[in-house]
Design an enzyme around this catalytic site. Structure first.
Site, PDB file in Angstrom:
ATOM      1  N   HIS A  15       0.840  -1.203   0.000  1.00  0.00           N
ATOM      2  CA  HIS A  15       0.000   0.000   0.000  1.00  0.00           C
ATOM      3  C   HIS A  15       0.873   1.251   0.000  1.00  0.00           C
ATOM      4  O   HIS A  15       2.089   1.208   0.135  1.00  0.00           O
ATOM      5  CB  HIS A  15      -0.984   0.010   1.182  1.00  0.00           C
ATOM      6  CG  HIS A  15      -0.390   0.334   2.511  1.00  0.00           C
ATOM      7  ND1 HIS A  15      -1.143   0.649   3.624  1.00  0.00           N
ATOM      8  CD2 HIS A  15       0.901   0.398   2.938  1.00  0.00           C
ATOM      9  CE1 HIS A  15      -0.358   0.899   4.646  1.00  0.00           C
ATOM     10  NE2 HIS A  15       0.878   0.745   4.273  1.00  0.00           N
ATOM     11  N   CYS A  34       5.233   5.180   5.190  1.00  0.00           N
ATOM     12  CA  CYS A  34       4.066   4.631   4.490  1.00  0.00           C
ATOM     13  C   CYS A  34       3.644   5.505   3.316  1.00  0.00           C
ATOM     14  O   CYS A  34       2.726   5.166   2.573  1.00  0.00           O
ATOM     15  CB  CYS A  34       2.906   4.407   5.454  1.00  0.00           C
ATOM     16  SG  CYS A  34       3.042   2.843   6.359  1.00  0.00           S
ATOM     17  N   HIS A  40       4.990  -0.206  -0.449  1.00  0.00           N
ATOM     18  CA  HIS A  40       5.745  -1.106   0.445  1.00  0.00           C
ATOM     19  C   HIS A  40       4.743  -2.106   0.977  1.00  0.00           C
ATOM     20  O   HIS A  40       3.524  -1.876   0.902  1.00  0.00           O
ATOM     21  CB  HIS A  40       6.394  -0.316   1.591  1.00  0.00           C
ATOM     22  CG  HIS A  40       5.375   0.337   2.465  1.00  0.00           C
ATOM     23  ND1 HIS A  40       4.793   1.531   2.135  1.00  0.00           N
ATOM     24  CD2 HIS A  40       4.779  -0.069   3.604  1.00  0.00           C
ATOM     25  CE1 HIS A  40       3.891   1.844   3.046  1.00  0.00           C
ATOM     26  NE2 HIS A  40       3.846   0.892   3.952  1.00  0.00           N
ATOM     27  N   HIS A  42       3.102  -5.088   3.800  1.00  0.00           N
ATOM     28  CA  HIS A  42       2.893  -5.497   5.191  1.00  0.00           C
ATOM     29  C   HIS A  42       2.383  -6.934   5.203  1.00  0.00           C
ATOM     30  O   HIS A  42       1.690  -7.365   4.281  1.00  0.00           O
ATOM     31  CB  HIS A  42       1.843  -4.628   5.883  1.00  0.00           C
ATOM     32  CG  HIS A  42       2.287  -3.232   6.152  1.00  0.00           C
ATOM     33  ND1 HIS A  42       3.119  -2.897   7.199  1.00  0.00           N
ATOM     34  CD2 HIS A  42       2.006  -2.069   5.510  1.00  0.00           C
ATOM     35  CE1 HIS A  42       3.322  -1.586   7.192  1.00  0.00           C
ATOM     36  NE2 HIS A  42       2.673  -1.062   6.172  1.00  0.00           N
ATOM     37  N   ASP A  80      -4.962 -10.621  -0.837  1.00  0.00           N
ATOM     38  CA  ASP A  80      -3.647 -11.253  -0.681  1.00  0.00           C
ATOM     39  C   ASP A  80      -2.788 -11.046  -1.926  1.00  0.00           C
ATOM     40  O   ASP A  80      -3.249 -11.257  -3.060  1.00  0.00           O
ATOM     41  CB  ASP A  80      -3.816 -12.747  -0.404  1.00  0.00           C
ATOM     42  CG  ASP A  80      -2.500 -13.398  -0.005  1.00  0.00           C
ATOM     43  OD1 ASP A  80      -1.683 -12.733   0.673  1.00  0.00           O
ATOM     44  OD2 ASP A  80      -2.292 -14.568  -0.372  1.00  0.00           O
ATOM     45  N   HIS A  81      -1.542 -10.632  -1.707  1.00  0.00           N
ATOM     46  CA  HIS A  81      -0.590 -10.370  -2.797  1.00  0.00           C
ATOM     47  C   HIS A  81      -1.089  -9.314  -3.774  1.00  0.00           C
ATOM     48  O   HIS A  81      -0.781  -9.375  -4.966  1.00  0.00           O
ATOM     49  CB  HIS A  81      -0.212 -11.661  -3.521  1.00  0.00           C
ATOM     50  CG  HIS A  81       0.745 -12.506  -2.731  1.00  0.00           C
ATOM     51  ND1 HIS A  81       0.372 -13.190  -1.605  1.00  0.00           N
ATOM     52  CD2 HIS A  81       2.062 -12.739  -2.881  1.00  0.00           C
ATOM     53  CE1 HIS A  81       1.416 -13.824  -1.107  1.00  0.00           C
ATOM     54  NE2 HIS A  81       2.461 -13.567  -1.857  1.00  0.00           N
ATOM     55  N   GLU A 125      -1.227  -4.641  11.551  1.00  0.00           N
ATOM     56  CA  GLU A 125      -0.404  -4.212  10.421  1.00  0.00           C
ATOM     57  C   GLU A 125       1.049  -4.593  10.669  1.00  0.00           C
ATOM     58  O   GLU A 125       1.808  -4.880   9.735  1.00  0.00           O
ATOM     59  CB  GLU A 125      -0.539  -2.705  10.184  1.00  0.00           C
ATOM     60  CG  GLU A 125       0.081  -2.253   8.881  1.00  0.00           C
ATOM     61  CD  GLU A 125      -0.308  -0.837   8.531  1.00  0.00           C
ATOM     62  OE1 GLU A 125      -1.145  -0.651   7.633  1.00  0.00           O
ATOM     63  OE2 GLU A 125       0.223   0.100   9.175  1.00  0.00           O
TER      64      GLU A 125
HETATM   65 NI    NI Z   1       2.513   0.898   5.571  1.00  0.00          NI
END
Ligand code: NI
Length: 135
Positions: A15, A34, A40, A42, A80-81, A125
Site C-alpha cells: 500500500h 508509508c 511497500h 505489510h 492477498d498479494h 499491520e
Molecule cells: Ni505501511
C-alpha cells in the site's frame, strides 16, 4: 450466555498512504515511510471474532470451517498479494490505512454473517500495531 469464537487469517499486501489533496511535503510529514511513492508491503494478520449463542443441536456458535471459507473467498482472495491502492476497487479512492482496511473487512464479513451474530475484527499491520472494529 453468549460465546465468542475467533478465526485467525492473514494476507500480504502493498500500500501507499497518500492524500492527493495535500502537498508532497505534508504527505511525507504525516505518513512517513508509508508515503513511499513506490509502495511497500505489510504482513497483515487478522482475527475475526464471532459472538452468539451456542446452537444446542451442534454445540457450536458458528461453523469455523464455514467462517474460514468466507474469510478465504471474501478477504484473502480479494487482498492477498495485491497492491491495495492499484489492484482493488475498495482502496482506489479510500486511503488504505490499517483503520480503513479493518473497516472494509468488517463491512464485507458483516454482509455474509447472519444478523444474530456480533462481529469483531482485529487487524495487525505489524506485530505491535493493531486496530479493532465491531462488538
Ligand atoms: Ni505501511
Amino acid at each position: 450466555m453468549k460465546v465468542s469464537v475467533t478465526r485467525r487469517a492473514h494476507f500480504n499486501a502493498a500500500h501507499r498512504l497518500h492524500n492527493p489533496k495535500w502537498s508532497d511535503e505534508k504527505n511525507k510529514a504525516v505518513f512517513g515511510l508509508c508515503n513511499n511513492p513506490n509502495y511497500h508491503g505489510h504482513n497483515y494478520e487478522m482475527e475475526v471474532r464471532v459472538t452468539g449463542e451456542i446452537d444446542p443441536e451442534t454445540g457450536m456458535v458458528v461453523d469455523l470451517g464455514w467462517l474460514a471459507q468466507v474469510i478465504k473467498h471474501e478477504i484473502e482472495a480479494r487482498f492477498d498479494h495485491k497492491n491495495l491502492n492499484v489492484d482493488t476497487e475498495e482502496f482506489r479512492e479510500l486511503i488504505p490505512s490499517a483503520e480503513n482496511i479493518c473497516l472494509v473487512i468488517w463491512r464485507i464479513l458483516r454482509e455474509h454473517l447472519p444478523e444474530t451474530y456480533d462481529l469483531h475484527v482485529r487487524l495487525y499491520e505489524t506485530p505491535r500495531n493493531f486496530v479493532e472494529i465491531g462488538n
